[in-house]
Design a protein around this motif. Sequence first.
Motif, PDB file in Angstrom:
ATOM      1  N   LEU A 276       0.858  -1.161   0.000  1.00 11.97           N
ATOM      2  CA  LEU A 276       0.000   0.000   0.000  1.00 11.97           C
ATOM      3  C   LEU A 276       0.903   1.222   0.000  1.00 11.97           C
ATOM      4  N   ILE A 277       0.637   2.167  -0.889  1.00 14.82           N
ATOM      5  CA  ILE A 277       1.347   3.440  -0.883  1.00 14.82           C
ATOM      6  C   ILE A 277       0.358   4.462  -0.309  1.00 14.82           C
ATOM      7  N   VAL A 278       0.757   5.132   0.762  1.00 18.47           N
ATOM      8  CA  VAL A 278      -0.133   6.021   1.500  1.00 18.47           C
ATOM      9  C   VAL A 278       0.367   7.464   1.417  1.00 18.47           C
ATOM     10  N   ALA A 279      -0.561   8.400   1.286  1.00 16.32           N
ATOM     11  CA  ALA A 279      -0.231   9.837   1.302  1.00 16.32           C
ATOM     12  C   ALA A 279      -1.192  10.541   2.257  1.00 16.32           C
TER      13      ALA A 279
ATOM     14  N   SER B 261      -1.966  14.403   3.949  1.00 12.55           N
ATOM     15  CA  SER B 261      -1.641  15.831   3.923  1.00 12.55           C
ATOM     16  C   SER B 261      -1.010  16.189   5.264  1.00 12.55           C
ATOM     17  N   LEU B 262      -0.135  17.197   5.252  1.00 15.75           N
ATOM     18  CA  LEU B 262       0.543  17.583   6.488  1.00 15.75           C
ATOM     19  C   LEU B 262      -0.427  18.075   7.548  1.00 15.75           C
ATOM     20  N   ASP B 263      -1.580  18.611   7.123  1.00 16.37           N
ATOM     21  CA  ASP B 263      -2.569  19.047   8.115  1.00 16.37           C
ATOM     22  C   ASP B 263      -3.430  17.887   8.620  1.00 16.37           C
ATOM     23  N   LYS B 264      -3.150  16.686   8.133  1.00 19.15           N
ATOM     24  CA  LYS B 264      -3.814  15.437   8.549  1.00 19.15           C
ATOM     25  C   LYS B 264      -5.294  15.386   8.171  1.00 19.15           C
ATOM     26  N   GLU B 265      -5.729  16.250   7.266  1.00 13.70           N
ATOM     27  CA  GLU B 265      -7.143  16.288   6.902  1.00 13.70           C
ATOM     28  C   GLU B 265      -7.484  15.445   5.680  1.00 13.70           C
ATOM     29  N   ASP B 266      -6.487  15.115   4.855  1.00 16.52           N
ATOM     30  CA  ASP B 266      -6.727  14.333   3.646  1.00 16.52           C
ATOM     31  C   ASP B 266      -5.769  13.149   3.608  1.00 16.52           C
ATOM     32  N   ALA B 267      -6.270  12.031   3.091  1.00 18.39           N
ATOM     33  CA  ALA B 267      -5.426  10.853   2.920  1.00 18.39           C
ATOM     34  C   ALA B 267      -5.857  10.119   1.659  1.00 18.39           C
ATOM     35  N   TYR B 268      -4.874   9.525   1.010  1.00 21.45           N
ATOM     36  CA  TYR B 268      -5.106   8.756  -0.201  1.00 21.45           C
ATOM     37  C   TYR B 268      -4.189   7.545  -0.152  1.00 21.45           C
ATOM     38  N   ALA B 269      -4.547   6.516  -0.887  1.00 22.93           N
ATOM     39  CA  ALA B 269      -3.692   5.333  -0.921  1.00 22.93           C
ATOM     40  C   ALA B 269      -3.908   4.579  -2.217  1.00 22.93           C
ATOM     41  N   MET B 270      -2.916   3.756  -2.537  1.00 23.50           N
ATOM     42  CA  MET B 270      -3.000   2.873  -3.683  1.00 23.50           C
ATOM     43  C   MET B 270      -2.596   1.482  -3.194  1.00 23.50           C
ATOM     44  N   LEU B 271      -3.552   0.552  -3.258  1.00 27.14           N
ATOM     45  CA  LEU B 271      -3.299  -0.834  -2.890  1.00 27.14           C
ATOM     46  C   LEU B 271      -2.832  -1.566  -4.141  1.00 27.14           C
ATOM     47  N   VAL B 272      -1.677  -2.194  -4.039  1.00 24.76           N
ATOM     48  CA  VAL B 272      -1.075  -2.885  -5.179  1.00 24.76           C
ATOM     49  C   VAL B 272      -0.958  -4.361  -4.832  1.00 24.76           C
ATOM     50  N   GLU B 273      -1.550  -5.195  -5.679  1.00 25.03           N
ATOM     51  CA  GLU B 273      -1.479  -6.633  -5.452  1.00 25.03           C
ATOM     52  C   GLU B 273      -0.971  -7.322  -6.710  1.00 25.03           C
ATOM     53  N   VAL B 274       0.000  -8.213  -6.498  1.00 24.81           N
ATOM     54  CA  VAL B 274       0.599  -8.999  -7.569  1.00 24.81           C
ATOM     55  C   VAL B 274       0.349 -10.459  -7.208  1.00 24.81           C
ATOM     56  N   PRO B 275      -0.006 -11.290  -8.188  1.00 22.46           N
ATOM     57  CA  PRO B 275      -0.227 -12.697  -7.857  1.00 22.46           C
ATOM     58  C   PRO B 275       0.976 -13.297  -7.124  1.00 22.46           C
ATOM     59  N   ALA B 276       0.708 -13.978  -6.018  1.00 22.00           N
ATOM     60  CA  ALA B 276       1.782 -14.609  -5.250  1.00 22.00           C
ATOM     61  C   ALA B 276       2.461 -15.674  -6.111  1.00 22.00           C
ATOM     62  N   GLY B 277       3.746 -15.811  -5.953  1.00 28.68           N
ATOM     63  CA  GLY B 277       4.492 -16.818  -6.695  1.00 28.68           C
ATOM     64  C   GLY B 277       4.795 -16.429  -8.132  1.00 28.68           C
ATOM     65  N   LEU B 278       4.663 -15.155  -8.462  1.00 25.44           N
ATOM     66  CA  LEU B 278       4.984 -14.701  -9.820  1.00 25.44           C
ATOM     67  C   LEU B 278       6.458 -14.972 -10.080  1.00 25.44           C
ATOM     68  N   PRO B 279       6.787 -15.678 -11.169  1.00 29.04           N
ATOM     69  CA  PRO B 279       8.204 -15.968 -11.447  1.00 29.04           C
ATOM     70  C   PRO B 279       9.036 -14.687 -11.526  1.00 29.04           C
TER      71      PRO B 279
END
Length: 155
Positions: free
Chosen positions: A96-99, A101-119
Amino acid sequence: MRASFQLLAAALIMGGSAAAMAANDGQARVNELLSSAPEYRQTWMGVIKKEERLPDWVINLSGASEQQMNAVTEDGEPYLVGPLCETADSCKSKRLIVAFSLDKEDAYAMLVEVPAGLPADKSPTRHATYRFLGKPDEGMQGLLQEQLRKDPNWY
């Protein structure tokens, strides 16, 4: 002359302490945020409130976070951005990449999933699924994706 010097010294000390406080904000890790200030928890709960089927480590920001968050700017606004993985061993497949804001009022994220065992010879970029949280605009989506691309193990 002496009074001017004292005023200058005082201004430098005050400015330096503000800079030190800002620098300290960047020393946090994602998995420490929710316990560091109630505003982080409140903002994060607002982000995930209507999301379905999120794993516990995302809901609680309780995964492994080996890197400190960085201060970045998006559209003139400062954010703390950093990665979180389900576990240290599963970072390549669940992160998860999380952002915040410095004022703690806004947050966003990107959940990244890759199949387990990918060669190893398969690019995780081509096999990943991306899920954005917090309704980030295109600029914020780009910022989150850029943070992922900075990982030397992401290709």
